[in-house]
Structure formats: structure tokens, C-alpha cells
Design a protein around this motif. Structure first.
Motif, short mmCIF file in Angstrom:
data_model
loop_
_atom_site.label_atom_id
_atom_site.label_comp_id
_atom_site.label_asym_id
_atom_site.label_seq_id
_atom_site.Cartn_x
_atom_site.Cartn_y
_atom_site.Cartn_z
N ASP A 1 3.87 12.63 -1.63
CA ASP A 1 2.72 12.48 -2.39
C ASP A 1 2.46 10.74 -2.19
O ASP A 1 1.42 10.34 -1.98
CB ASP A 1 2.98 12.32 -3.94
N ALA A 2 3.64 9.88 -2.28
CA ALA A 2 3.09 8.47 -1.89
C ALA A 2 2.58 8.29 -0.58
O ALA A 2 1.79 7.52 -0.60
CB ALA A 2 4.83 7.81 -1.80
N ALA A 3 3.02 8.90 0.58
CA ALA A 3 2.32 8.70 1.71
C ALA A 3 1.12 9.44 1.57
O ALA A 3 0.14 8.39 2.33
CB ALA A 3 3.22 9.61 2.68
N MET A 4 0.78 10.22 0.97
CA MET A 4 -0.50 10.67 0.93
C MET A 4 -1.45 9.68 0.35
O MET A 4 -2.55 9.48 0.60
CB MET A 4 -0.67 12.14 0.29
N VAL B 1 -5.53 5.14 0.15
CA VAL B 1 -5.84 3.63 0.06
C VAL B 1 -6.40 3.00 1.14
O VAL B 1 -7.21 2.43 1.55
CB VAL B 1 -4.43 3.01 -0.32
N ARG B 2 -5.59 3.44 2.52
CA ARG B 2 -5.82 3.11 3.70
C ARG B 2 -7.22 3.61 4.05
O ARG B 2 -7.99 2.82 4.66
CB ARG B 2 -4.87 3.32 4.65
N LEU C 1 -3.80 11.94 -7.46
CA LEU C 1 -3.35 10.54 -7.12
C LEU C 1 -3.96 9.61 -6.13
O LEU C 1 -4.37 8.49 -6.26
CB LEU C 1 -1.85 10.95 -6.74
N GLY C 2 -4.33 10.47 -4.98
CA GLY C 2 -4.93 9.58 -3.95
C GLY C 2 -6.22 9.10 -4.51
O GLY C 2 -6.36 7.76 -4.02
N MET C 3 -6.91 9.81 -4.83
CA MET C 3 -8.20 9.13 -5.54
C MET C 3 -8.13 8.00 -6.56
O MET C 3 -9.04 7.24 -6.73
CB MET C 3 -9.42 10.43 -5.82
#
Lengths: 256, 527
Positions: B7-10, B15-16, B111-113
Motif C-alpha cells: 500500500d505504501a509503495a502504491m 504521489v510521484r 489511499l493513493g488519491m
């Protein structure tokens, strides 16, 4: 041979890039002419200059013997145009668009209405004639665009990619109308990627590559013994090499 | 644990992606780059200034400070709901439908958004300003500790609320109708921001302190109010506030995930046809031929094109506001207070014509292939002027009457209206020339912050200020005497205006026809 369109040394550059580098295009009157070429060959730029929408950097253009840029009065009433990208007056309905186009060209309102109704019927747009153009599908937009281009009965019709993104049913309607139009002695010039279509419809072909015309003439001369597609690939010098690389692609690998 | 790492990587990937989008958007465009640098500087200034100002609240008495804190926190939440709606589509990470084809779980997506929307100069700036609340309100170590948690929760609340709203509306925002409605609503928001100003101008019995405390009392129990109160309290009640706030944030996050899941599988309806339009009967009464065709088209555009509606709406409302403010400033100033608002309205309406071809945009080719002489272009401009006059003349008449009644002398309506009509004529004539000399692209998607395509902002500004300047100068001989009270000069205004409009059209026809390809290119820049 009476010429509908003749250009000499037509030239246009955008900054450093030469988009059209000396085009001598000839299209005989009454022909159904196809202008083919890969993306970026300069087809759209050429058509825009011929129709008076883009000022050339050099060269001359004559339509029915009249210079487009010095004698617009004798040219503009006699040509119909369907540019690429299809930006129409989006907030008019299809019918209103035709009425506007007719009145802009000074056709009396009653006559415009009569022609518009017929065109809408032929183009199979009667049901959506009161919808705004902004809500039309691609096929409908091409059809209403063609109807607007035909409304003033021009002698020469220029169409930029008229069949791109059009469903087979609409495409059939478009070709029927265009065939009838050329059979009466009027001229159609259209650009396209679809070699089959050009082969089927056209009796005159011009092939463009990198801003130049590399071949033009009657269809049978340009393609010779080959299909038009083969002749075209030879002319633009682009026989692909799809065999190298991509070893991971296909059922031998795993999806990931 | 592996899942958490994934999840953190995604999330980092999102963010990138956002950073890359920001960078990609700037590549190769110096003006955009300069704009971005300015925007970052502005964000830094706002962040530091906001933090400092918010910190200064400490100097006020605790109750006032708390109320200010509550109002500021609420304003931020509302801002986070409204602003992304206005500029929707600028930021690709915000549109979940673009991500629908990737194999992502809803959790990863959420999470990503969330992280992506926290990335960028302005979100970080608002976090800093919110943190100013701790400096301004907290008392003691407990307050600071609770305050930091409250600020983070408040920031999360802003983001999540904004996400819920944009996601829920994303379907509507992608459809043509939805965007049309929103474009007009944007003006409403801008006007609402003028409301306090108007109220103060009206001299309502407003005691600022009383207003603040009553607002604070009402907002105290809203989630942002809870956050502000928690910081100020710094004790057990503060902790309770935080627990409730966290619950609200969690609830909204859950709601967002539900909405997101639904949005991902709901089809895009933007291309499914809208309704039909009624055939217009007005056409029958318009002049025959080219002129009538243009008038009919322009009248339809004024009604159906959101940008057209916005322009008219703004002109009328702004003159209304000016009318009321002029009449509330101390002493009556005679004819000026009747003719002033009417002339201002004429000017605001006339400015629309400074870029007459902008609203046609890329469809202008249809005119360009039909026009074979300068005369055709002149007729086109005449049609546009006539259409504008059809709407503007009655509107200016009504404004003149209203302004004259407010100024206390109904007879002033006549010179006021005559002057305004004349001024409109002058503005139309000048606008015809600027339209062919300095045309520019109007963006399709109207938002409250920009009036031209990227890179043409200066041109747009130049065109309208040049237009206003020349209009003002040309109109001065007839308008100034009337504004100073010499009413009979108004009789000359309309003939003078018609003359200037005619002259402008003639000049534009001569200059413009040869420039048609350039005009076409200038109004069809990609946006």
C-alpha cells in the motif's frame, strides 16, 4: 483534361519544420480524388491552404482557373469544405447549423429550409435534427458537416478525413451521397488513411509523403499491378519490421 | 505487513504520478513555468503569512480567538469543497475513471488519491496555515499536543470532504450539462464572496464582534469547529472533540470509498444525447440573408453558451452592485448617480465584443470559407452588433430607469439611457477593431480564474484594456458632459455611437478580411 484544382510549388513551414515542401497537385474536374499519406505527411496543411483557411508561404493555388488567394470571390462560392477535427457551431442544433450555413452564403431562407430538410433526410439525421451539435456522435457530426458543405451546391468538395471514426452505416450513407455528387460532374477531393476505401471509391489518387507528392494520377496508374496499399507502402518507403523484439509478447509469457 | 508495504509503495506511486503530472504540464512552456513559480511563491507567502496572522490571534481575548479559529477552520473546509469543483479536470489524478482499468484495490486507490491530493504547493500551504491555529489558540503543552492532532485531522477532513464531493459529482462534471451548470454556478460563488462587502456598504447595523461570536457559536458544533475548540481547550473536552472529529473523518472516508467504488463502474454518460431544442420563431422577424443568419445564431449563443450567459449575467449584476453602492455613499450626486451605473453597464457589456470571434473558436472556419470579401466580414460584425443591441438596449434601459429611481429623479432615466446606448455603440465599434487586430482563444472550459488560453493571458488582458481605453477616450466627448450634469448632450450620444460602430465595422472589414487565416489560428489555439 479540365482541371478542378491545380497547385504549383505550394509551400508552408511552421518554425523550423517544413510541413509542405513544394506541392504540385492536379485534380481533373469530375474526379473522385483521394489524397493519401502517413500521419504528418502534410495532407491537412495542404487542404487548409487550398481552401483558404491557412495562408501559404509560397506557391499558387487555382480552383476552376481562379486563384484562391487573390480572387476569393470567384472561388469561395464554388467550394465546399469539411475540415478535420470537426469543430462546428456546437450550440446550434443540426438543423439550425444548416440554416445558418445557407444564410451565411446568401441562399434565401425558404430555399435553405427546403435543401436542409432534404439533406437531413438523406443523411438519416431527421430524428436528431433538433438536438444540439455538441451532443452528436462522430458519425453524426461528419454527416451534418458534409450536409453543410453540400448545401450551396459547390462544384468542388474538400473533405479532410471524412470517414475517420465513422460507423459503417454512416460511412455507407456518406459514400452514397458523394458518389451521386461526382456522377453529376462535380469534384470530390478527400484525404484518408483507409486504402481499401480509397481504392473502392476513387478514380484519381495523389500520394503524399513528408510534405511532397510522391505519385499522382489515375488509380490504375498509381497502383500498377499491386494493391493500392502495397503500392503506397513502397512509395512512402515504409515496409515495417514487426518481427524483431517483443519476445515476451503472446501466450508463451505470463500476464503481469 | 507485506500488504501494508505494498500500500505504501502504491501510495508513493500516486504521489510521484501527481508530481510528474505537474512537471509534464510545465514542460516546454516558459509562460506556464513562470506561472507555476509565481504560484509556488504565492503559496509560500500565503502559508507563512497565514500562519503568522493566525498566530497573532493569540493577542485577542480567548473567546474572540476561539471564534476566529472556528470561522477560519470552517472557511478552509468550504474552500476545499468549492475550489476543486471549479477547476476540476486540471488535475488528472482527481478523476477516478482514468484509473479504472488498472488492477488496484479500492483501498489502494483511496489511499493513493488521498496522498496525491495532499501533494502540491496549495495543499501544503493550507496545512501550514491550519497549523497556525496551534500557535494562535493552544495554551500549554496539552493544547499543543492535542492541537497538532487536531490540525492533522482537520487537514484530513478538508481532503476527504473535497474527495467525496468531487467523486460523487465526477459523473455530472464529465457530462456537458453538468459542466454548463457549474460554469454559471461559478459566477454565483464569485458574487457570494461580494455579499459581505455589500452588507457592510449597506450600513447594516453590524457589530463585527457580535457577528463573529454568533457565527462562532453556530459553527462550534460543526467538525471544523470541534477541531478549533479542541486546540483552544487542550484538556479532556478537547480529547472528546478530537474523538468525534476522527469519527467524522473516518465516516467520510468510508463514504468516499463507497462512492469511489460506484463511480468506477458507472458508465460515462457524457456522450449520451441531451434533449432537443425548440425551433425558434424569432428567425422569421429578423432581417433576410446573411445579416439575419448571424443575428439568429448570436441570439442562440447568448442563451445556450455558458460563457455567453456568464458574461451577460456578470455585467448586469456588477452594475446592480455599483448602483446600490453609488447611492449609499453619503450625499446624492445628481445625474451622475443615474447615468454612472448605466454607462458602466454599457461598458461591461461592450467589453464582451472586444474579442467577438473568441466564442466561435475553432468553428470560425465555417465563416472563413464562406466570406469572399471584406463586405461579408462587415455584415458578420453588423449581425453580431445587432444581436447584442437586441439584448443590451432593453437591459440598459431597465438599468437606467432603476438607477434614476434610486437617485431620486425618474426623468434622469432618459439622458442616462441615451448616454448608455451611445457608449455601447462606441464600445461595439472599438470591439470590432480589436476583434480583428488582437483576437485570442477563449478556453472551452470556463473557470473562475482564467479568461484566455494558456500563454494568451497577456494578449487577452491587453485586448480588453486597449478596448476599454480607446472606448473611454472616444466616448469622452459625449459621456463626460452628461456625467457632469449637462443632460442635453445625451441627445448626441446615440447618433455618435452609431457612427463609431459603423466606422469600427468598416475598418474591421477592411483590415480583418486579409487577416482571416490569422484570426482563425488565434482563436483556435489548443486549450
Amino acid at each position: 483534361m479540365v482541371e478542378a484544382v491545380r497547385t504549383q510549388g505550394l509551400f508552408k513551414r511552421f518554425g523550423q519544420q517544413v510541413a509542405v515542401g513544394g506541392v504540385d497537385l492536379v485534380v481533373p474536374k469530375g474526379s473522385f480524388a483521394g489524397l493519401v499519406g502517413p500521419n504528418g505527411a502534410g495532407k491537412t496543411t495542404t487542404l487548409s491552404m487550398i481552401t483558404g483557411l491557412l495562408r501559404p508561404d509560397g506557391g499558387t493555388i487555382e480552383i476552376n482557373g481562379h486563384n484562391v488567394w487573390t480572387d476569393p470571390v470567384n472561388v469561395k462560392a464554388h467550394i465546399g469544405v469539411l475540415p478535420e477535427g470537426l469543430r462546428l457551431f456546437e450550440r446550434l442544433s443540426g438543423r439550425e447549423l444548416l440554416l445558418y450555413s445557407g444564410r451565411l452564403r446568401g441562399i434565401p431562407l425558404d430555399e435553405t429550409e427546403r435543401r436542409a430538410d432534404e439533406l437531413l433526410r438523406v443523411m438519416d439525421l431527421v430524428e436528431s435534427q433538433d438536438k444540439l451539435v455538441i451532443d452528436y456522435s462522430t458519425g453524426m457530426r461528419k454527416k451534418i458537416g458534409l450536409a453543410a458543405a453540400l448545401l450551396h451546391n459547390p462544384g468542388v468538395l474538400f473533405l479532410d478525413e471524412p470517414f475517420e471514426g465513422v460507423d459503417p452505416v454512416s460511412a455507407n450513407t456518406l459514400t452514397d451521397v458523394l458518389r451521386r455528387y461526382t456522377e453529376s460532374g462535380s469534384t470530390v477531393i478527400f484525404s484518408s488513411h483507409g486504402m481499401d476505401l480509397v481504392e473502392r471509391l476513387c478514380d484519381w489518387v495523389a500520394v503524399m509523403s513528408r510534405g511532397h507528392i510522391v505519385a499522382q494520377g489515375p488509380l490504375s496508374e498509381v497502383r500498377g499491378e499491386q494493391t493500392l496499399n502495397e503500392a503506397f507502402l513502397d512509395l512512402v518507403g515504409a515496409r515495417g519490421n514487426g518481427d524483431e523484439g517483443l519476445s515476451w509478447l503472446g501466450s508463451a509469457g505470463t500476464p503481469r | 505487513m507485506a500488504r501494508l508495504g505494498g500500500d505504501a509503495a502504491m501510495t508513493m506511486l500516486f504521489v510521484r504520478l501527481k508530481l510528474r503530472l505537474i512537471r509534464g504540464n510545465l514542460r516546454g512552456d516558459l509562460i506556464k513555468q513562470a506561472g507555476f513559480v509565481l504560484s509556488v511563491l504565492a503559496a509560500v507567502v500565503c502559508a507563512l503569512g497565514g500562519f503568522a496572522l493566525f498566530g497573532l490571534v493569540r493577542l485577542a481575548d480567548p473567546d474572540t480567538a476561539l471564534n476566529v479559529g472556528i470561522v477560519v477552520f470552517t472557511a478552509f473546509t468550504v474552500g476545499w469543497i468549492v475550489v476543486p469543483l471549479m477547476i476540476f479536470g486540471v488535475d488528472e489524478t482527481l478523476d477516478p475513471s482514468r484509473l479504472a482499468l488498472f488492477p488496484l484495490t479500492t483501498r489502494q486507490l483511496a489511499l493513493g488519491m488521498f496522498a496525491a491530493s495532499a501533494t502540491g504547493p496549495w495543499p501544503l500551504a493550507s496545512l501550514v496555515v491550519l497549523a497556525g491555529g496551534v500557535a494562535g489558540l493552544a495554551g500549554g503543552a496539552g493544547g499543543v499536543l492535542i492541537g497538532l492532532a487536531a490540525v492533522v485531522l482537520q487537514f484530513a477532513l478538508c481532503l476527504v470532504t473535497s474527495r467525496v464531493i468531487t467523486t460523487a459529482l465526477s459523473g455530472a462534471l464529465r457530462s456537458r450539462r453538468g459542466r454548463d451548470v457549474l460554469a454559471v454556478a461559478a459566477v454565483g460563488v464569485v458574487l457570494l464572496s461580494q455579499l459581505p462587502n455589500l452588507l457592510l456598504n449597506q450600513g447594516l447595523p453590524t457589530d463585527l464582534g457580535a457577528l463573529l461570536s454568533s457565527t462562532g457559536e453556530v459553527l462550534r458544533w460543526t467538525p471544523p469547529g470541534l477541531a478549533a475548540h479542541a486546540i483552544a481547550d487542550g484538556g479532556l473536552v478537547g480529547v472528546a472533540d478530537l474523538v468525534v472529529l476522527a469519527g467524522v473523518v473516518a465516516l467520510l472516508a468510508w463514504l468516499w470509498i463507497v462512492v469511489l467504488r460506484r463511480a468506477l463502474v458507472t458508465p460515462d454518460v457524457s456522450n449520451q444525447g441531451g434533449g432537443t431544442v425548440r425551433r425558434s420563431w424569432i428567425d422569421r422577424f429578423l432581417p433576410k440573408g446573411q445579416l439575419g443568419g448571424v443575428v439568429a445564431k448570436e441570439l442562440k449563443y447568448a442563451r445556450r453558451e455558458p460563457r455567453g450567459r456568464v458574461a451577460w449575467f456578470t455585467a448586469v449584476v456588477v452594475s446592480g452592485i455599483i448602483m446600490f453602492t453609488l447611492n449609499n455613499e453619503a450625499a446624492p450626486v445628481g445625474l451622475f448617480s443615474a447615468a454612472g451605473p448605466a454607462c458602466l453597464a454599457a461598458l461591461l457589456i461592450g467589453v464582451q465584443s472586444c474579442n467577438a470571434f473568441g466564442i466561435d473558436g475553432r468553428s470560425l472556419w465555417m465563416n472563413a470559407v464562406a466570406f469572399s470579401s471584406g463586405r461579408d466580414l462587415r455584415t458578420d460584425l453588423a449581425g453580431r452588433h445587432l444581436a447584442m443591441a437586441v439584448i443590451a438596449v432593453p437591459v440598459l434601459g431597465v438599468i437606467s430607469v432603476a438607477a434614476a429611481l434610486l437617485a431620486g429623479n425618474a426623468a434622469w432615466a432618459v439622458p442616462a439611457a441615451l448616454t448608455a446606448w451611445g457608449l455601447l455603440g462606441v464600445a461595439l465599434g472599438v470591439g470590432a477593431v480589436t476583434s480583428v487586430v488582437v483576437p485570442y482563444t477563449l478556453p472551452e472550459r470556463l473557470n473562475a480564474f482564467s479568461g484566455a488560453a494558456p500563454g494568451q493571458g497577456a494578449l487577452a488582458f491587453g485586448s480588453s484594456s486597449l478596448g476599454l481605453l480607446v472606448t473611454g477616450t472616444l466616448a469622452l466627448p459625449v459621456v463626460l458632459p452628461v456625467l457632469l450634469g449637462v443632460a442635453w448632450v445625451a441627445l448626441l450620444a446615440v447618433p455618435y455611437g452609431l457612427l463609431v460602430a459603423w466606422g469600427g465595422r468598416s475598418m474591421a472589414g477592411m483590415v480583418g478580411f486579409a487577416r482571416l487565416p490569422s484570426i482563425l489560428a488565434a482563436v483556435s489555439r489548443p486549450v
